[in-house]
Each structure stands twice: as C-alpha cells, then as structure tokens.
Design an enzyme around this catalytic site. Sequence first.
Site, PDB file in Angstrom:
ATOM      1  N   CYS A  52       0.830  -1.204   0.000  1.00 35.79           N
ATOM      2  CA  CYS A  52       0.000   0.000   0.000  1.00 35.79           C
ATOM      3  C   CYS A  52       0.864   1.253   0.000  1.00 35.79           C
ATOM      4  CB  CYS A  52      -0.925   0.005   1.219  1.00 35.79           C
ATOM      5  SG  CYS A  52      -2.006   1.458   1.308  1.00 35.79           S
TER       6      CYS A  52
ATOM      7  N   CYS B 212       0.067   5.755   7.411  1.00 36.54           N
ATOM      8  CA  CYS B 212      -1.230   5.369   7.967  1.00 36.54           C
ATOM      9  C   CYS B 212      -1.053   4.360   9.097  1.00 36.54           C
ATOM     10  CB  CYS B 212      -2.104   4.769   6.862  1.00 36.54           C
ATOM     11  SG  CYS B 212      -3.692   4.144   7.442  1.00 36.54           S
TER      12      CYS B 212
ATOM     13  N   CYS C 207      -2.798  -0.132   9.234  1.00 37.48           N
ATOM     14  CA  CYS C 207      -2.109  -1.422   9.068  1.00 37.48           C
ATOM     15  C   CYS C 207      -0.714  -1.293   9.660  1.00 37.48           C
ATOM     16  CB  CYS C 207      -2.013  -1.803   7.596  1.00 37.48           C
ATOM     17  SG  CYS C 207      -3.594  -2.023   6.756  1.00 37.48           S
TER      18      CYS C 207
ATOM     19  N   CYS D 153      -6.118   2.965  -0.514  1.00 41.88           N
ATOM     20  CA  CYS D 153      -6.155   1.930   0.524  1.00 41.88           C
ATOM     21  C   CYS D 153      -6.334   0.546  -0.085  1.00 41.88           C
ATOM     22  CB  CYS D 153      -7.288   2.227   1.508  1.00 41.88           C
ATOM     23  SG  CYS D 153      -7.479   1.006   2.818  1.00 41.88           S
TER      24      CYS D 153
ATOM     25  N   GLN E 294     -19.167  -8.483  11.432  1.00 43.67           N
ATOM     26  CA  GLN E 294     -17.845  -9.036  11.186  1.00 43.67           C
ATOM     27  C   GLN E 294     -17.196  -8.265  10.037  1.00 43.67           C
ATOM     28  OE1 GLN E 294     -16.295 -11.154  13.061  1.00 43.67           O
ATOM     29  NE2 GLN E 294     -18.003 -11.780  14.355  1.00 43.67           N
TER      30      GLN E 294
ATOM     31  N   PHE F 112     -24.087 -13.514  23.590  1.00 40.50           N
ATOM     32  CA  PHE F 112     -23.516 -12.352  22.899  1.00 40.50           C
ATOM     33  C   PHE F 112     -23.731 -12.543  21.392  1.00 40.50           C
ATOM     34  CE2 PHE F 112     -21.039 -12.949  26.788  1.00 40.50           C
ATOM     35  CZ  PHE F 112     -21.122 -11.689  27.370  1.00 40.50           C
TER      36      PHE F 112
ATOM     37  N   ASP G 281     -19.595 -15.547  22.061  1.00 43.63           N
ATOM     38  CA  ASP G 281     -18.748 -14.641  21.277  1.00 43.63           C
ATOM     39  C   ASP G 281     -18.731 -13.268  21.957  1.00 43.63           C
ATOM     40  OD1 ASP G 281     -17.316 -13.271  19.372  1.00 43.63           O
ATOM     41  OD2 ASP G 281     -18.943 -13.203  17.902  1.00 43.63           O
TER      42      ASP G 281
ATOM     43  N   CYS H 254     -11.897 -12.148  20.005  1.00 47.89           N
ATOM     44  CA  CYS H 254     -11.027 -11.221  19.282  1.00 47.89           C
ATOM     45  C   CYS H 254      -9.887 -10.749  20.180  1.00 47.89           C
ATOM     46  CB  CYS H 254     -11.831 -10.021  18.761  1.00 47.89           C
ATOM     47  SG  CYS H 254     -12.662  -9.070  20.050  1.00 47.89           S
TER      48      CYS H 254
END
Length: 405
Positions: A57, A63, A66, A141, A241, A268, A336, A362
């Site tokens: 990128c 940025c 990432c 991007c 998601q 959840f 979750d 996560c």
Amino acid sequence: MRIVVERLGHLGDGVAAGPVYAEGLLPGEEAEGTLVGDRLQGVRIVTPSPDRVRPPCAHARTCGGCQLQHVADGFLADWKQGVVVQALAQQGLAAPVRGRVETSPPATRRRATLSGRRTKGGVLLGFHAKASDMVVPVPQCRLLHPDLMAGLPAFEAVVALGGSRTGEVQLTVTRSLTGLDVAVTGGKPADSALYMDLARLAERFGLARLTWDDETVALRAEPQVQVGPARVALPPGAFLQATEAGEAALVAAVTDAVGPARRVADLFCGLGTFALPLAATAEVRAVEGDAALTAALDRAARTTAGLRKLTVETRDLFRRPLEPDELKGLDAVVIDPPRAGAEAQAERLAKSAVPVIAMVSCNPASFARDARTLADGGYRLDWVQVVDQFRWSVHVELAARFSRK
C-alpha cells in the site's frame, strides 16, 4: 546504538534485549539508531530479515490502519498463531491449533470507522497515523472493499457539510446489500437546515442510509446483510464481522464445533452471525445485551422460512449471565463476547453440564483467561482455529471447541 531483534511484540514492534523496542523491525534483523528511553529512534536496518517484504500500500509509511504490511504473509500467520499459543501457555493451557490461519484477502473490509476533519483547504478523511491524532487520507487503501473506496467522495462531502474545524468526525461506514450505510458522530449539532442539506447529499450520492448522532437523516433503502439463510436489517452503526470471508471462517469453525447439537444457546449473539446458520438444524436461544441487535435478529428469524425454533432475549450477560440451571438440557453453547471476554458467564458455564462450548474471541488474552476458568471446571480445550480478518494488523481472532471430560 546497534541492536538485534529477538521477537515481534504484541503491538507489532521489534523487541531486542533490554528490552528495547523498535517500530517496523522483524526478528533477526540488526539495526542501528538512537536510544530514547526504551525505544530505538531513527532506525536504520543493517541486516534485513528474509521475511521483510515491500508494503503493498502507498500509505503504509504514514497510515496507522495497518501495522504489519512489511511482513511476509506466512510469517505473519505463524506469528498470530504463536500469539494464541503463548496466551494459553501463560494460563497453563495447550491445545492443537488446527489448520492454516484463515486470512481475509485484500480489499474485502466491508465495515470501517473513518476519521474526518475540516481544514482551511477542505477535508481530511482517512485513518489516524500510528499513535497520533493526525488524520491520514487513504485514496489508494488496499484494505477497504472497492464499494467503500467508491464512497470516499460522499464521505468527504459529509465531513465538509457537517464537520467542525475544532473537532473530529467519526464515520462508521458499512457496505450492505442495498448500498452504503453511514453513521456519523462528533459532527456539528444538527438543525433543520443541516438535516435538509444532509438528506440532499445522501440522495445525490445514493447512500442507503445516513445517520447523524443516532438520528436517521436519510433512508433511501433499508441497509441489509446476508447472515446464513436470512437477510438482516442493520441498525445504524451496528457491529458486523469485518469481512465476509472472516465471518464464513468463524461460522464454519463454530458449526464444526457444535456438530449435531439439537439445542443450542448463542450468547452475545449480536445480529445472529451464528444463531441464524445454526437454526437451520437446531433450536437456538439467542441472547444479547443490545436491544437494537436483538430486534433485528428477531425480525429476521420471523421472516426467514425453514428455520427451527429461534428465541431471542435482550439481557446484559455481564450483569446477568445465564446460570447453570438455565443451561440445563442444552447440547451446546456458542459464546462470542467483546474484547473484555466473558468472565462472569465463563464461571457459570464452568459449573454447568453443557457437553460442548464453542467460543469465539477477538482477544487471545481474555480468551485464555476464560479458557482457564472452563478448564478448572472440568472442560477440555479440544482445538483452536485462528482467523485473520484484520489483515496486516496485530489483531487476532479465533474460534475454539471445549468439551466435558
């Protein structure tokens, strides 16, 4: 000062003996720079790693969206698996990490939060620079879906019209089946004139919906997403998601974990990411604390043919977790939780007789903590599947299967 990097830290920095931290370095690399506190500044790489690649990128240097575009895909996948293994090891646990990491392709992010500022010369719209409040425009991007990229002129127009010179506007933008959904916070207080201008803007750019501080300004078409066999109407700014590929990988892992279960609780449950696919073959009790999400799920369940019984309940599982007697008779539980994990609910599950638990997370640290609670209650951690839908970032997601010993 010269250092040799020993490992990659959990925030993506290279870590040398000391410890000394250096942004953008990889294990095995030798580098020189000036030590400021515990960080190496003005880094110059002397010996590069074979796992170093050219960032794909154009915005990679500025940025902060990432952190790890300079890392080869194979190394990054192994590192993310290692993060999960290490988190479990710190809790005295181990489990087979099955299969390869399911990594979402570039240009597939369907949901993102962009930052915007009005300036003397116009508008800045994009992501923050790393550890900074500076907004970096990202017209090239490689992360966002092409439909979101095509919407950048519309998002910039929203900031130009309703942004403030003294503050920052946040735009949660989502690609839906019916068009782009834009939820704005932090803009100017809206009066009738601004509402009219925003509505005209939404019409001009063909936005499906534009929401301003939780109030719908324009609705051309109800934003909807496909979840299993159902089409679900999105509440403004609703959690989704990040990629379709990531969602599919998590759903496949959860479906495999629960197997032929006939009675399942989905805790959840959100919009029904797991509840709706599982309801094709099982009775599902779906529980979630956000009333807007449960209303959307309930409506989708009622209007989708071919589902087994799916009941929906709005309940704060942090304050009122399901108790062991409420879990009786279930063949499996899917859970979750958000990044903080589900400490209270894990304690109740550990005291239950549920044969199988499928956990999605996560955050490897909170997952490992809750996994330890389940293990202490007599559950075996059968396997872990790592999923990477936040490509080129330090974020790690996973699904895991627990069973009663």
